[in-house]
Design a protein around this motif. Structure first.
Motif, short mmCIF file in Angstrom:
data_model
loop_
_atom_site.label_atom_id
_atom_site.label_comp_id
_atom_site.label_asym_id
_atom_site.label_seq_id
_atom_site.Cartn_x
_atom_site.Cartn_y
_atom_site.Cartn_z
N ARG A 1 1.18 4.12 -2.91
CA ARG A 1 1.09 5.57 -2.65
C ARG A 1 2.27 6.29 -3.26
NH1 ARG A 1 -0.23 5.25 3.01
NH2 ARG A 1 1.87 5.87 3.48
N VAL B 1 1.97 6.41 -6.99
CA VAL B 1 1.00 7.45 -7.39
C VAL B 1 1.64 8.81 -7.25
CG1 VAL B 1 -1.15 8.60 -6.73
CG2 VAL B 1 -1.04 6.10 -6.86
N ARG B 2 2.35 9.02 -6.17
CA ARG B 2 2.97 10.31 -5.91
C ARG B 2 3.96 10.67 -6.99
NH1 ARG B 2 6.95 10.13 -1.25
NH2 ARG B 2 5.43 8.68 -0.48
N TRP B 3 4.81 9.73 -7.35
CA TRP B 3 5.88 10.05 -8.27
C TRP B 3 5.46 9.96 -9.73
CZ3 TRP B 3 10.15 12.47 -7.06
CH2 TRP B 3 10.61 12.42 -5.75
N PHE C 1 2.27 18.13 -11.94
CA PHE C 1 2.56 19.43 -11.33
C PHE C 1 3.69 20.12 -12.07
CE2 PHE C 1 1.57 22.02 -7.73
CZ PHE C 1 2.71 22.78 -7.53
N LEU C 2 4.76 19.36 -12.35
CA LEU C 2 5.90 19.93 -13.06
C LEU C 2 5.47 20.44 -14.44
CD1 LEU C 2 8.89 17.56 -12.25
CD2 LEU C 2 8.74 19.99 -11.76
N THR D 1 1.29 12.60 -9.79
CA THR D 1 1.15 13.97 -9.32
C THR D 1 2.37 14.82 -9.62
OG1 THR D 1 1.96 13.27 -7.16
CG2 THR D 1 -0.43 13.34 -7.48
N VAL D 2 3.55 14.28 -9.45
CA VAL D 2 4.76 15.08 -9.66
C VAL D 2 4.89 15.51 -11.12
CG1 VAL D 2 7.27 15.04 -9.61
CG2 VAL D 2 5.98 14.17 -7.66
N PHE E 1 -0.58 14.20 1.62
CA PHE E 1 -0.42 12.77 1.81
C PHE E 1 -0.21 12.48 3.29
CE2 PHE E 1 0.17 10.85 -2.47
CZ PHE E 1 0.00 12.00 -3.21
N PHE F 1 0.56 19.13 -1.96
CA PHE F 1 0.41 19.96 -3.16
C PHE F 1 -0.69 20.99 -2.88
CE2 PHE F 1 2.97 17.32 -5.90
CZ PHE F 1 2.85 16.06 -5.35
N ILE G 1 7.76 17.18 -1.33
CA ILE G 1 7.82 15.72 -1.35
C ILE G 1 8.95 15.26 -0.44
CG2 ILE G 1 8.21 13.67 -2.78
CD1 ILE G 1 7.12 15.26 -5.13
N VAL H 1 3.57 23.72 -14.16
CA VAL H 1 4.43 24.86 -13.81
C VAL H 1 5.31 25.25 -14.99
CG1 VAL H 1 6.36 25.55 -12.38
CG2 VAL H 1 4.41 24.41 -11.35
N HIS I 1 0.84 -1.21 0.00
CA HIS I 1 0.00 0.00 0.00
C HIS I 1 0.88 1.25 0.00
CE1 HIS I 1 -3.43 2.45 0.65
NE2 HIS I 1 -2.99 2.92 1.79
N MET J 1 8.87 22.81 -4.56
CA MET J 1 8.83 23.79 -5.63
C MET J 1 7.68 24.76 -5.33
SD MET J 1 8.61 23.21 -9.74
CE MET J 1 7.17 22.20 -9.64
#
Lengths: 166, 774
Positions: A8, A11-13, A20-21, A16-17, B648, B655, B687, A24, A4, B697
C-alpha cells in the motif's frame, strides 16, 4: 499483513504522489502571473467641429481650442490642471467647420470635453462653448488607436458652466 | 442537542413504543430481537463481533436487521447477539457515527447459530455523513438529490481557517472574489453588494442587514462542526438569497468531557518581487504580518445543561497599503434540556473590527496602492488626502439566535427560532484618526422569528411546514429612499411546506413550495412562489442517481436600491429594482464504495442548467455619469461538475479532485457573463509520513474570465485586467499528545493574480499554527 501494508505504501508513494504532483505542477506551469505592464503606446483624439449662431466679437476671442478633461471641472480653476487634460492647437476663427488632431495621448477615460473659448488675457478666462455630448460626454482613448468625436458649437446657446451637478 | 440527536431520540421513542405494543399484543415470552410470526417455529440466532480497523473491540455499535426494528448494540468486547430469529435470509446493517456503515446478508438456519465478524472503518469521505441543509431535515449525503459539499471541523483546522472564504476556496464549484461568493457562476462582481448565495448559521438566515452580504468573519471557528454547501437554487426552503446556492454553518454541541482549545497563529506576507510595485509604497519591501489567538471551552455541566465559548483576536498589517485590520470575535452558546422533550439553545455572537478597506488599486503599474477617483476636479479631495480607493471604518456586529424544540410525540415535533442581527459601521476621520458617529455611517437590524413543524407518520414519509417573519431596517448616509429618507425598510413574511415520500423501494421523492412576500419602501409588496421537486434512486447501496428542479429568487438589498453617493465611487440609486429569479435543474450520479483493504472511493458527477431572469448588475449610465444597479434581461448558466476522492485506510493518505465547467451566456447579447471563469479546479492531497507527521498539498485553478466589465475601467485604471488563478499551497502537520503544529506555505510558487477587478491577490505567505487541546 506487513507486506500488504508495504505494498500500500509503495502504491501510495510511487504512483499516486508523483501523478498528483505532476498534474499540479503542469497546471501551475512557469507562469508567474500578473506583472507590471509594459509602457502602453499612446493614442490620439481627432474631431470635427461645426459652428452656428453669432460668433463673439474678435476682442473676446483670445483663443479657441479643443480640450479633453479626465475629470469633471467644478470651476474655472480646473483649467489649470494641465496634467489631467489634453489640448489641441488653436482652432480657426469665424469658420463654419473645423477639425483637429491631438496625438501622443496617454490612454484612459475622458469625462468632460469640448471647445473652450479664452475670452480675455486673464489666465483663468476660459469657458466652454460646445461639448462632446455622445455617450454623456464620456469616451475612452485606447492604446495605438484614434478616438473620433464631434462637437457642435452654438454661440447663441452656450452650455452652462460649471456643469450642472447630477 | 442537535437535530440529529432529536431525530435519533424520535426513533428511539418509536422503537420503544413499538416494542411496548408488541409486548402487549403478543405472548409474554417474546423478547427483543425476535422476529415472530405468531407461529411455533424453531428459530435461530445471530451473534458476532465488531472491531475497529486496528482489530480492537468496538463498543456501542448499532446492529440492525433491515426491515425490522430488531437489533442490538455491541458491548465492551464488540460482541452482539440477536436471538429467536425465524429461519431465512436477512440483510444486516452495522453502523456507528463517524464510520462507514457496513451491510451484509446472512442466513438463519433453524436451531443453529450464525456467526459474523465486522470491521468498521472511519468515514473520511462524505457519503455517510448526515446533512440538514438540502431538505431542512437530516438525511444521508449519499441520497441527497442535489450537489452538496461538506467541510468538516478537521479540514477547517488543516487549512488554518479564520474566515469563511479561506474554507470555501477549496470547495468544488465555488469561486471566491475577495468577499463575494460565486457558486457555479451565479455571481460576478457587484461592488460587494447583494449575494446570490444565502448563508445560514444553525438554520438561521445570516446576511448583513445593509448589503445582504455574506459575513465571512463573524463565526465561531473553533466550534464549527461542519459547513454544508448546497449548490443550486434553494429558495423553496430558505427564501430570498438562495439563487445560486446555500451555505450552512453548523456549530458544535456540548462534549461529555470538558474541552479547552487554544490556538496561536502567525503569518508573514512575502514582499512582491517587482520593484516597479514595491518602490511606490514605503512598506513595499517589508515583510508584513498577521497574528492571532483564540480560546474556546466547551463542556456539558449536567445532563440537562451545556455551554461553549469561543473568543478570537487577530491583527493584520495586510499586504496592501491601507489594508490593516484589528478584529475581535466572541461567541457563546448554551443548551438547556428542561425536560426530555424540550430543548432550548441560545447562540450569541459579537464582532468588533477596525479596518482600512482597500477598495481598488491605482492601476496595474501600482497594484499595492489604492487608487483615487479624481473626476470631481477642484471639488474633489485635497491633494494630500488619502486616496478615495480606501475606506476606513469601525464595524460592530451582534447576533442573537434563540431556539426552542419541543418533541410532542415520536412522530411530531416543532421548533421556534428567533433571530436578531445588528450591524453598525462608523467611518474613521482620515485627518484626525477619530472614530465618527453612527450617524455618519451605517446602522442596520434584521430581526425575526420562524416556526417549523415536522410530522413523520412513518419511516417512509415526512411533512415539514412553517412560517417566518423578519423586519429589516438599514440607515446610512449613503442611502436615499424614494421619499428622500436615509433609511430603507424591507419587512418579509414567508410560509413553506415540504413532503418527502420513500415508500417506493429505493426511490425517494421530495416536493416543496414556499411563498414569500416583501414590502418595499412602504410603497409596494412583492411576492414570490418557489416550488421544488427532487427524486433520488438508490440503484445500489453505493450508487445513487438523482434529479432535481427548483426555483430561486433574490430581493434586491437595501444597498442596491438606495445607495446614492459619490464619495468613494459614483453610484446612484434605483428604487425600482425587481427581484432576480432563477429556475435550476440538475441531474447527477453519486457513488461511494469501500474497496478491499478499506480504501474508500467517492465520486459525484452532476449536470446543471440554470436560467436567470432580471439579474441585477452594476452598469455605467452615461447620462448620470455614475454606476447604477439595473435589472438585465436574462441569462443562462449550464455546466457539469465532477468530484473524485480516494481515502486510504487508517488515514494513511487521501486525494481529491473537483472540476467544474461553466458555460454562461447573456441571452440578449449572446456574450458570456462578465467575471465568470469557465473552468474551476480544486485538488487536495494528504499523506501520513509518520505516525505524528503528515504532509499535504492543495491547489486551485480558475481560468481567465472570457468577459470582463470595461465600464469600471473608465474610472479605475486597468480594472479590466483579470488573469488566470493558479494557486498551490503546501502544509506540514506535527501532532503529539495535546499539541499540533502546522506549517503552511500558501501560494507557494508566488503566483500573482487578480482576486477581483482592480484587487491584487495575496502573494506567497508563510503561516504557523499551534493548537493545544486539553
Amino acid at each position: 499483513m506487513f507486506s500488504h501494508f508495504g505494498l500500500r505504501r509503495r502504491v501510495r508513494w510511487t504512483f499516486t504522489v508523483p501523478l498528483f504532483l505532476t498534474a499540479v505542477l503542469y497546471l501551475q506551469g512557469c507562469d508567474g502571473g500578473l506583472a507590471p505592464p509594459e509602457l502602453k503606446p499612446f493614442g490620439s483624439i481627432s474631431g470635427i467641429i461645426t459652428y452656428s449662431g453669432s460668433w463673439p466679437p474678435a476682442d473676446s476671442l483670445d483663443d479657441l481650442r479643443f480640450i479633453a478633461m479626465r475629470f469633471i471641472p467644478a470651476d474655472t480653476a480646473d483649467f489649470l490642471q494641465l496634467n489631467k487634460m489634453e489640448i489641441s492647437s488653436s482652432l480657426d476663427l469665424f469658420v463654419d467647420t473645423d477639425s483637429f488632431l491631438i496625438e501622443n495621448v496617454i490612454p484612459g477615460g475622458f469625462f468632460y470635453s469640448g471647445v473652450a473659448q479664452k475670452f480675455s488675457i486673464d489666465l483663468l478666462a476660459w469657458r466652454p462653448v460646445g461639448l462632446v455630448e455622445e455617450n454623456g460626454g464620456i469616451f475612452e482613448v485606447e492604446p495605438a488607436s484614434r478616438t473620433v468625436v464631434s462637437i457642435h458649437v452654438d454661440f447663441d446657446h452656450l452650455p452652462p458652466f460649471p456643469p450642472e451637478s447630477q | 442537542m442537535s437535530v440529529r440527536n432529536i431525530i435519533s431520540y424520535c426513533r428511539l421513542l418509536r422503537f420503544l413504543v413499538t416494542a411496548l405494543i408488541a409486548t402487549a399484543c403478543f405472548s409474554p415470552g417474546v423478547a427483543v430481537g425476535q422476529i415472530n410470526t405468531g407461529q411455533a417455529v424453531k428459530t435461530g440466532r445471530l451473534e458476532g463481533r465488531v472491531v475497529h480497523s486496528d482489530l480492537s473491540p468496538f463498543k456501542g455499535v448499532n446492529i440492525l436487521i433491515e426491515g425490522t426494528r430488531f437489533g442490538d448494540v455491541s458491548d465492551e468486547k464488540g460482541r452482539f447477539v440477536i436471538s429467536d430469529i425465524r429461519p431465512g435470509t436477512y440483510k444486516l446493517r452495522v453502523s456507528a457515527v463517524g464510520y462507514q456503515s457496513h451491510y451484509t446478508t446472512f442466513t438463519i438456519i433453524s436451531a443453529e447459530t450464525t456467526t459474523i465478524a465486522v470491521t468498521l472503518y472511519e468515514t473520511t469521505i462524505q457519503s455517510e455523513e448526515i446533512i440538514v441543509t438540502a431538505s431542512r431535515k437530516e438525511e444521508r449525503l449519499l441520497t441527497v438529490a442535489q450537489s452538496v459539499s461538506v467541510v468538516d471541523a478537521q479540514e477547517l483546522e488543516n487549512r488554518n481557517s479564520i474566515q469563511l472564504d479561506d474554507v470555501l476556496r477549496y470547495v468544488p464549484g465555488v469561486h471566491i472574489q475577495e468577499n463575494q461568493v460565486n457558486i457555479r457562476g451565479s455571481s460576478g462582481f457587484a461592488f460587494n453588494t447583494g449575494s446570490r448565495v444565502l448563508m445560514l448559521l444553525d438554520g438561521m438566515p445570516f446576511l448583513t442587514p445593509d448589503t445582504d452580504g455574506v459575513p465571512f468573519d463573524i463565526l465561531p471557528f473553533s466550534q464549527i462542526e461542519r459547513i454544508e454547501v448546497l449548490k443550486g437554487a434553494g429558495s423553496a426552503m430558505y427564501g430570498s438569497g438562495s439563487l445560486g446556492g446555500t451555505i450552512q454553518v453548523i456549530t458544535s454541541g456540548f462534549p461529555d468531557t470538558p474541552q479547552t482549545h487554544i490556538r496561536l497563529h502567525a503569518m508573514a506576507y512575502e514582499p512582491v518581487r517587482y520593484s516597479e510595485w514595491s518602490d511606490k509604497w514605503d512598506a513595499g519591501e517589508d515583510v508584513r504580518f498577521r497574528t492571532g489567538v483564540s480560546f474556546a471551552h466547551a463542556r456539558r455541566v449536567s445532563p440537562k445543561f451545556g455551554y461553549w465559548v469561543d473568543l478570537a483576536f487577530r491583527t493584520d498589517q495586510g499586504y496592501l497599503n491601507y489594508n490593516t485590520e484589528r478584529v475581535f470575535v466572541g461567541f457563546g452558546k448554551i443548551g438547556w434540556t428542561p425536560s426530555p422533550s424540550v430543548r432550548i439553545d441560545v447562540l450569541l455572537g459579537l464582532l468588533d473590527r477596525k479596518k482600512d478597506s482597500f477598495l481598488f488599486w491605482n492601476g496595474q503599474d501600482d497594484v499595492l496602492n489604492p487608487g483615487s477617483l479624481s473626476i470631481g476636479g477642484s471639488a474633489g479631495p485635497a491633494p494630500d488626502a488619502p486616496p478615495s480607493g480606501t475606506n476606513d471604518v469601525v464595524n460592530n456586529q451582534i447576533i442573537l439566535f434563540p431556539s426552542l424544540t419541543h418533541v410532542i410525540s415520536e412522530s411530531f415535533f416543532y421548533s421556534v427560532k428567533g433571530r436578531v442581527y445588528g450591524l453598525g459601521i462608523r467611518p474613521i476621520n482620515n485627518e484626525t484618526g477619530d472614530v465618527e458617529s453612527f450617524e455618519d455611517g451605517t446602522v442596520g437590524v434584521r430581526a425575526g422569528a420562524e416556526t417549523q413543524f415536522n410530522y413523520l407518520p412513518s419511516s417512509m414519509r415526512s411533512f415539514t411546514a412553517g412560517f417566518s417573519y423578519d423586519a429589516l431596517v438599514a440607515e446610512s448616509e449613503f442611502f436615499e429612499s424614494s421619499t428622500g429618507s436615509r433609511s430603507g425598510k424591507q419587512p418579509e413574511f414567508a410560509s413553506f411546506i415540504q413532503m418527502e415520500e420513500s415508500s417506493i423501494q429505493n426511490i425517494r421523492i421530495t416536493g416543496g413550495l414556499r411563498f414569500d412576500a416583501y414590502r418595499v419602501d412602504n410603497a409596494r409588496t412583492e411576492s414570490q412562489v418557489s416550488p421544488r421537486v427532487s427524486v433520488s434512486w438508490s440503484a445500489r447501496d453505493f450508487l445513487v442517481l438523482r434529479a432535481s428542479f427548483g426555483h430561486g429568487f433574490r430581493v434586491p438589498s437595501i444597498a442596491e436600491r438606495y445607495t446614492n453617493n459619490r464619495d468613494f465611487f459614483p453610484i446612484v440609486r434605483n428604487v425600482d429594482l425587481r427581484p432576480e429569479t432563477s429556475r435550476s435543474f440538475e441531474t447527477g450520479i453519486r457513488l461511494s464504495r469501500v474497496l478491499d483493504g478499506g480504501h474508500q472511493v467517492y465520486t459525484d458527477l452532476a449536470f446543471f442548467h440554470t436560467a436567470y431572469a432580471d439579474l441585477i448588475e452594476p452598469r455605467l449610465i452615461p447620462s448620470l455619469q455614475a454606476f447604477q444597479f439595473v435589472n438585465l434581461t436574462s441569462a443562462t448558466i449550464s455546466g457539469l461538475e465532477s468530484t473524485i476522492s480516494w481515502d486510504f485506510p487508517g488515514n494513511a493518505a487521501s486525494f481529491s479532485v473537483g472540476y467544474t465547467f461553466i458555460d454562461s451566456e447573456d441571452d440578449e447579447t449572446g456574450l458570456p457573463l462578465p467575471f465568470r471563469s469557465q473552468h474551476l479546479v480544486v485538488a487536495s492531497a494528504s499523506i501520513a509520513v509518520l505516525r505524528s507527521i503528515s504532509v499535504g498539498m492543495d491547489a486551485r485553478f480558475a481560468s481567465e474570465p472570457e468577459e470582463v466589465d470595461s465600464d469600471f475601467a473608465l474610472f479605475v485604471p486597468d480594472a479590466d485586467q483579470i488573469n488566470t488563478t493558479k494557486i498551490v499551497d503546501f502544509r506540514l502537520t506535527y501532532s503529539r499528545r495535546a499539541a499540533t503544529v502546522r506549517l503552511h506555505i500558501k501560494n507557494a510558487f508566488d503566483y500573482y493574480y487578480v482576486e477581483r477587478a482592480a484587487y491584487f491577490g495575496m502573494p506567497r505567505h508563510f503561516e504557523i499554527q499551534v493548537d493545544l487541546r486539553f
